[in-house]
Write a protein that holds these residues in place. Sequence first.
Motif, short mmCIF file in Angstrom:
data_model
loop_
_atom_site.label_atom_id
_atom_site.label_comp_id
_atom_site.label_asym_id
_atom_site.label_seq_id
_atom_site.Cartn_x
_atom_site.Cartn_y
_atom_site.Cartn_z
N GLU A 60 -33.15 83.44 -3.15
CA GLU A 60 -33.21 84.89 -3.31
C GLU A 60 -32.67 85.32 -4.68
O GLU A 60 -33.25 86.16 -5.35
CB GLU A 60 -32.41 85.57 -2.20
CG GLU A 60 -32.50 87.08 -2.23
CD GLU A 60 -31.76 87.74 -1.09
OE1 GLU A 60 -31.48 88.94 -1.22
OE2 GLU A 60 -31.46 87.07 -0.09
N VAL A 61 -31.58 84.70 -5.10
CA VAL A 61 -31.01 85.01 -6.41
C VAL A 61 -32.00 84.65 -7.51
O VAL A 61 -32.24 85.43 -8.43
CB VAL A 61 -29.67 84.26 -6.62
CG1 VAL A 61 -29.22 84.32 -8.08
CG2 VAL A 61 -28.59 84.84 -5.71
N ASP A 62 -32.60 83.47 -7.43
CA ASP A 62 -33.58 83.05 -8.42
C ASP A 62 -34.77 84.01 -8.47
O ASP A 62 -35.27 84.34 -9.55
CB ASP A 62 -34.08 81.63 -8.14
CG ASP A 62 -33.05 80.57 -8.53
OD1 ASP A 62 -32.01 80.92 -9.12
OD2 ASP A 62 -33.30 79.39 -8.22
N ALA A 63 -35.23 84.46 -7.31
CA ALA A 63 -36.37 85.38 -7.25
C ALA A 63 -36.02 86.70 -7.92
O ALA A 63 -36.82 87.26 -8.68
CB ALA A 63 -36.81 85.61 -5.81
N LYS A 64 -34.80 87.19 -7.68
CA LYS A 64 -34.38 88.46 -8.30
C LYS A 64 -34.19 88.30 -9.81
O LYS A 64 -34.57 89.18 -10.58
CB LYS A 64 -33.12 88.98 -7.64
CG LYS A 64 -33.40 89.52 -6.26
CD LYS A 64 -32.18 90.13 -5.61
CE LYS A 64 -32.58 90.61 -4.22
NZ LYS A 64 -31.59 91.47 -3.63
N LEU A 65 -33.62 87.18 -10.23
CA LEU A 65 -33.47 86.93 -11.67
C LEU A 65 -34.82 86.82 -12.36
O LEU A 65 -35.02 87.35 -13.46
CB LEU A 65 -32.65 85.66 -11.90
CG LEU A 65 -31.16 85.74 -11.61
CD1 LEU A 65 -30.53 84.36 -11.68
CD2 LEU A 65 -30.47 86.70 -12.56
N ALA A 66 -35.76 86.15 -11.72
CA ALA A 66 -37.10 86.01 -12.29
C ALA A 66 -37.79 87.37 -12.38
O ALA A 66 -38.45 87.67 -13.38
CB ALA A 66 -37.94 85.04 -11.47
#
Length: 123
Positions: A60-66
């Motif tokens: 989820e964090v990676d998706a938001k950062l992307a």
Amino acid sequence: MNNRASGGITTVLPAEDLAALRENLNDQRLFRREQVRRLTEPQASRARGGAARRTAARAEVDAKLAAYARMVLTDVEAALRRMDEGSYGICHLCRCSVGLERLRIVPQARYCGRCRQAEEAGP
């Protein structure tokens, strides 16, 4: 400083300032493209030390950062297009100049400081 040209508004920034701002935007574009690539590549190629599974929270964090990196990349590319069109540094709302100091801090800025504050304050 603004000049009206063929019915539109164009900005006139000193060539050396414009070149420095363009270089900054190009650097940001490269950084954000790489960031998006790293955050969206398949997990198998990102795994370290045998940790092949990501937790749901990490995904989820990676998706938001992307998503954020893509948003900034879009803004940076739009600023580079405005440079090419001659409208870089003109506020999208009031059509006045975006101050050079603001552009040095946020080179992809679309609004002058006054309009940005008004937008953030809301109705």
